[in-house]
Scaffold this active site. Sequence first.
Site, PDB file in Angstrom:
ATOM      1  N   PHE A 181       0.840  -1.179   0.000  1.00 60.13           N
ATOM      2  CA  PHE A 181       0.000   0.000   0.000  1.00 60.13           C
ATOM      3  C   PHE A 181       0.882   1.237   0.000  1.00 60.13           C
ATOM      4  O   PHE A 181       2.067   1.169   0.337  1.00 60.13           O
ATOM      5  CB  PHE A 181      -0.932  -0.007   1.227  1.00 60.13           C
ATOM      6  CG  PHE A 181      -2.380   0.174   0.882  1.00 60.13           C
ATOM      7  CD1 PHE A 181      -3.062   1.318   1.258  1.00 60.13           C
ATOM      8  CD2 PHE A 181      -3.061  -0.800   0.155  1.00 60.13           C
ATOM      9  CE1 PHE A 181      -4.411   1.486   0.930  1.00 60.13           C
ATOM     10  CE2 PHE A 181      -4.391  -0.645  -0.169  1.00 60.13           C
ATOM     11  CZ  PHE A 181      -5.074   0.506   0.218  1.00 60.13           C
ATOM     12  N   GLN A 229      -7.251  15.267   2.938  1.00 60.15           N
ATOM     13  CA  GLN A 229      -6.574  14.364   2.007  1.00 60.15           C
ATOM     14  C   GLN A 229      -7.341  14.200   0.706  1.00 60.15           C
ATOM     15  O   GLN A 229      -8.535  13.891   0.712  1.00 60.15           O
ATOM     16  CB  GLN A 229      -6.391  12.995   2.631  1.00 60.15           C
ATOM     17  CG  GLN A 229      -5.629  12.021   1.718  1.00 60.15           C
ATOM     18  CD  GLN A 229      -5.264  10.754   2.448  1.00 60.15           C
ATOM     19  OE1 GLN A 229      -6.110   9.883   2.648  1.00 60.15           O
ATOM     20  NE2 GLN A 229      -4.013  10.634   2.844  1.00 60.15           N
ATOM     21  N   HIS A 235      -7.574  11.814  -2.312  1.00 66.66           N
ATOM     22  CA  HIS A 235      -7.186  10.487  -2.781  1.00 66.66           C
ATOM     23  C   HIS A 235      -6.874  10.600  -4.263  1.00 66.66           C
ATOM     24  O   HIS A 235      -7.673  11.151  -5.024  1.00 66.66           O
ATOM     25  CB  HIS A 235      -8.332   9.506  -2.548  1.00 66.66           C
ATOM     26  CG  HIS A 235      -7.949   8.075  -2.747  1.00 66.66           C
ATOM     27  ND1 HIS A 235      -7.690   7.539  -3.988  1.00 66.66           N
ATOM     28  CD2 HIS A 235      -7.781   7.050  -1.870  1.00 66.66           C
ATOM     29  CE1 HIS A 235      -7.374   6.255  -3.855  1.00 66.66           C
ATOM     30  NE2 HIS A 235      -7.432   5.935  -2.588  1.00 66.66           N
ATOM     31  N   LEU A 249     -14.540   6.188  -5.237  1.00 72.43           N
ATOM     32  CA  LEU A 249     -13.195   5.750  -4.916  1.00 72.43           C
ATOM     33  C   LEU A 249     -12.763   4.522  -5.714  1.00 72.43           C
ATOM     34  O   LEU A 249     -13.494   3.551  -5.817  1.00 72.43           O
ATOM     35  CB  LEU A 249     -13.145   5.397  -3.419  1.00 72.43           C
ATOM     36  CG  LEU A 249     -11.872   4.765  -2.881  1.00 72.43           C
ATOM     37  CD1 LEU A 249     -10.749   5.785  -2.879  1.00 72.43           C
ATOM     38  CD2 LEU A 249     -12.106   4.226  -1.478  1.00 72.43           C
ATOM     39  N   GLU A 297      -6.489   2.364  -3.535  1.00 69.54           N
ATOM     40  CA  GLU A 297      -5.038   2.357  -3.670  1.00 69.54           C
ATOM     41  C   GLU A 297      -4.546   0.947  -3.973  1.00 69.54           C
ATOM     42  O   GLU A 297      -3.455   0.754  -4.528  1.00 69.54           O
ATOM     43  CB  GLU A 297      -4.441   2.820  -2.337  1.00 69.54           C
ATOM     44  CG  GLU A 297      -3.002   3.204  -2.377  1.00 69.54           C
ATOM     45  CD  GLU A 297      -2.712   4.203  -1.283  1.00 69.54           C
ATOM     46  OE1 GLU A 297      -2.954   5.392  -1.507  1.00 69.54           O
ATOM     47  OE2 GLU A 297      -2.270   3.784  -0.199  1.00 69.54           O
ATOM     48  N   ARG A 342      -0.220   9.566  -0.637  1.00 72.49           N
ATOM     49  CA  ARG A 342      -1.329  10.176  -1.349  1.00 72.49           C
ATOM     50  C   ARG A 342      -1.160  11.668  -1.605  1.00 72.49           C
ATOM     51  O   ARG A 342      -1.566  12.161  -2.657  1.00 72.49           O
ATOM     52  CB  ARG A 342      -2.620   9.955  -0.572  1.00 72.49           C
ATOM     53  CG  ARG A 342      -3.031   8.514  -0.599  1.00 72.49           C
ATOM     54  CD  ARG A 342      -4.216   8.264   0.271  1.00 72.49           C
ATOM     55  NE  ARG A 342      -4.598   6.863   0.197  1.00 72.49           N
ATOM     56  CZ  ARG A 342      -5.593   6.340   0.869  1.00 72.49           C
ATOM     57  NH1 ARG A 342      -6.310   7.104   1.680  1.00 72.49           N
ATOM     58  NH2 ARG A 342      -5.873   5.061   0.761  1.00 72.49           N
ATOM     59  N   HIS A 358     -11.072  12.883   0.204  1.00 72.07           N
ATOM     60  CA  HIS A 358     -11.338  11.532   0.691  1.00 72.07           C
ATOM     61  C   HIS A 358     -11.392  11.451   2.209  1.00 72.07           C
ATOM     62  O   HIS A 358     -12.229  10.765   2.770  1.00 72.07           O
ATOM     63  CB  HIS A 358     -10.229  10.631   0.152  1.00 72.07           C
ATOM     64  CG  HIS A 358     -10.346   9.202   0.563  1.00 72.07           C
ATOM     65  ND1 HIS A 358     -11.441   8.430   0.254  1.00 72.07           N
ATOM     66  CD2 HIS A 358      -9.506   8.394   1.254  1.00 72.07           C
ATOM     67  CE1 HIS A 358     -11.260   7.204   0.736  1.00 72.07           C
ATOM     68  NE2 HIS A 358     -10.111   7.157   1.349  1.00 72.07           N
ATOM     69  N   ARG A 379      -2.358  11.118   5.813  1.00 73.88           N
ATOM     70  CA  ARG A 379      -2.600   9.755   6.287  1.00 73.88           C
ATOM     71  C   ARG A 379      -2.121   8.756   5.250  1.00 73.88           C
ATOM     72  O   ARG A 379      -2.331   8.915   4.046  1.00 73.88           O
ATOM     73  CB  ARG A 379      -4.089   9.545   6.545  1.00 73.88           C
ATOM     74  CG  ARG A 379      -4.419   8.112   6.966  1.00 73.88           C
ATOM     75  CD  ARG A 379      -5.873   7.969   7.351  1.00 73.88           C
ATOM     76  NE  ARG A 379      -6.801   8.030   6.240  1.00 73.88           N
ATOM     77  CZ  ARG A 379      -7.028   7.057   5.364  1.00 73.88           C
ATOM     78  NH1 ARG A 379      -6.362   5.929   5.471  1.00 73.88           N
ATOM     79  NH2 ARG A 379      -7.909   7.213   4.409  1.00 73.88           N
TER      80      ARG A 379
END
Lengths: 587, 132, 247
Positions: A117, A231, A233, A243, A246, A288, A356, A391
């Site tokens: 990730f 954030q 995304h 979405l 990731e 991100r 996001h 994050r």
Amino acid sequence: MEHVKTDIVIVGAGGAGLRAAIAIAQANPEIDVSLISKVYPMRSHTCAAEGGAAGVKRADDSLEMHFNDTVSGGDWLCDQDVVDYFVQQAPLELIQLEHWGCPWSRDEDGSVAVRPFGGMKKKRTWYAADKSGFHILHTLFQTSMQFPSIKRYDEFFCLDLVHENGRCTGVVALEMRSGKFFHFEAAAVILATGGAGRIFPFTTNGAIKTGDGMAMAYRAGVALKDMEFVQYHPTGLPGTGILLTEGCRGEGGVLVNRHGYRYLQDYGMGPETPIGEPVLKTMELGPRDRLSQAFWHEQKKGNTVETQWGDCILMDMRHLGEKRINERLPLVRELATSYVGVDPVKDPVPVRPVVHYMMGGIDTNIDGETSMAGLYAIGETACGSLNGANRLGSNSLTELLVFGKRAAQRAIEYIAADADSQGGAGSRSQAETAVKKVRELLQRQTGDESLAGLRREMMNSLEEGAGIYREAAGLEKTCRTLAELKGRFSNIVVHDKSNVFNTDLQQALELQNMLDISETVSASALAREESRGAHQRLDFPGRDDENCLRHSLCWRQEGEQPSMAWLDVNITRSHPGVRDYSGETQA
Amino acid sequence: MSRRPYIRPVSRTAWYMTHVRYKSYMLRELTCVLVAVYCVLILSGLAALASGTQTRWDEFLASQQHLAWILFHGFALVFFTVYQSIAWFGLAPKAMPLQMGDRTVPGGLIVAAHYMLWLVLSAALFWIAGVI
Amino acid sequence: MSNRVLQLEIMRYDPEQDAEPAYRTYSVPCQEDWAILDALNYIKENLDTTLSYRWSCHMMVCGSCGMMVNGEPSLTCKVFVRDLPDRVRIEPLANFPIERDLVVVLDDVMEKMQRAQLHIIRSGEAKDPSSEHEQSPAALKKFKQYTMCINCMACYAACPQYALDPEFIGPAVLALAHRYNLDSRDQGRAQRLNLLADHDGAWNCSFVGACSEVCPKQVDPAAAIQQMKIEASVEWLKQNLLPGMPS
């Protein structure tokens, strides 16, 4: 008004709220838990999370590495005692979920599998195909149903906190189906109402993410922390903002601009890795904030692809093959095909950054305690701060579990120590006032403002002034616009006068909450004169550790911009360094 | 505060008329009538046999050569034997999914196995009856 | 992007004003990539803010937006305007009492979910908290499909048995119970079957199969129920003809 006497109120029945409820029920079945949610628990937005939940698993991984990835990913704004506790508890919580039946994807040998990730040095993201949040939520919800001490109040919209002498004594809520008002008198309240992505026009967030808990705490005089850190995304579908996890990039998907060029290598995340063989923490597996910022630059350079929904870049997953996509990313395939008419098996999918997650939220410490006695906050609603300025993907699902449990334990200790913590006449009159305000809003007959119109203006103002890149003039304009919109809210008419499931009234109350939250985002963004993590200032392009290595705090001021202050970051052992996502230095 | 949930009436006799999927379900279920008729038929044939007399048996066989019965058997062959079997065989993989390792046996194979068994059993019956 | 104007005929009901539900028609200019939910949102934002309905994720995973679209139980975020004729009738999910407009009362199914023991049941010693159960990919595959239920209740809206007999436990709850019965980590199959394979449960199903046809997640609850009938029969045989056999 109905009165309910209970021990602990939990507002929000998503991953964090459910985990807290279960923790209390297991620790002490005598404690009466009132789990209040404006939607049925399985509708909570936790269900939309796709990629997975991080926790150290492999032998070649370590808590120290997870700690360092998180702290550097957060651009050193994370409170390191919080991160330490988090990485330690993460694997235990994920195993607990497994015991409760979560259908984690498995390796051939029957052990839980982990996937790569963004921003993580090692593979440590536990996943359940590409519906991890969905499975986590349903596992928690179904597990929670076996505890009779958890009483659910589904489709109750919480209006305000009730507090007396600096301690929280309950909440006031509206039962959607009947229009009746309820005063819940409790010894402790845990807010778990999620973030507020709906203040922006393009977001992965569902309709319910309107920051209700954050706004309630804000109105009650509790500070909101780090609200400037929003954030984006990097891979949301254009138009709907839906979405695409990731995990697509974890499995090997690549991002290209209109020239077919993998542009991320131009932004410190190179060198280009072989297609289908992603190298952790570089290129498409960078963090991100960096990926979303790269999009912004590519757009300025004219390298993005023009589509009917605006500018995009392309995510190419064709080389993964149909079998792998169907096995690991079936929801992604369905979403891309349905909503943009592109099958990722056959063609690259247009994507763009969309809002996001909010790193910021209600100011809490490691125990989820706020500045108000008896009031706790967990999950995306809270800011511990675990995530700092940015994050890492898959940390937040685990965060729900770790701090859901910890805050619950703290709340149990608190109510045991403070037997006499129920509210009195002061609470009751506060509750009456809150109800009166809502009745007034409902009964108002004249006004020329459109709810949807005001909402759209708020969203556009934030996107324009407080988007991926910000600068002073734009932020000041947004602050003024939001203040003006707040004033114009008093000219809104709720046309639906029914007491029965009045969603017009609900949306008006949600807009009120969103207007409260929005001003904290723009004000904090204006106050922070540096670029760190997800907060990027064109007029202050560098990170300023000397002056700005601290959290922003803001408090509500009636009719004015929020008052601001700063709070030091808890740095135990990792000092600000370079966030290096280039492949050359990854050993 | 006046909730008044409204319950929409459902017709107990005509609910299946609202959609083609319900109508074909009713058609499938109606084959039970044919099952009942065949039960009676076989029982009366057995009774004829059990009576011991040749005439009773001959009468029974002759009755089955009536046009009405021939039409009925033709209709039943199509509707009951073929339609119902196809419908139920098609549903068989749902009731008995087969998994070998982490691969599911394709439903088509399970359906095919049903048809094979039908063929084999029919052939055996015809052979016993001296038809083949 | 071209616009197509759709006529949305929507069932409205405000118990404080209306004796019974009635239809209201709205003209909605729709973009070609819209889901029918987007058309509803357009109405609420621009034409009639009093329209009440549930929705949230708009990505087919929260299960909030279940409604009847031209008589078919559907997720309105999953039905696209491009696949619909010019006239679209939208009603609340069938077989549930109407609370208000397109919002139905879901208490019955929620209560059945609560009763059905939908959680891992273990007998014997608790598992060590520092290690997971082993579960092969093959074992996961056995029940994976039945974990996909988003609780949208479209299956209940399609099921004629539930329409005629509200005591029926119903497709989603039975499919979820079957999910736990098939999970290699669960040891509660016998007690769950005792609870659910009764006249209100699996045996009340006559395999119409409409539930599986309308399920937006291909959970196939009809299959789950038939398998449960077989399991329950085998279990009964074991309990009554071969007592002492482990279940």
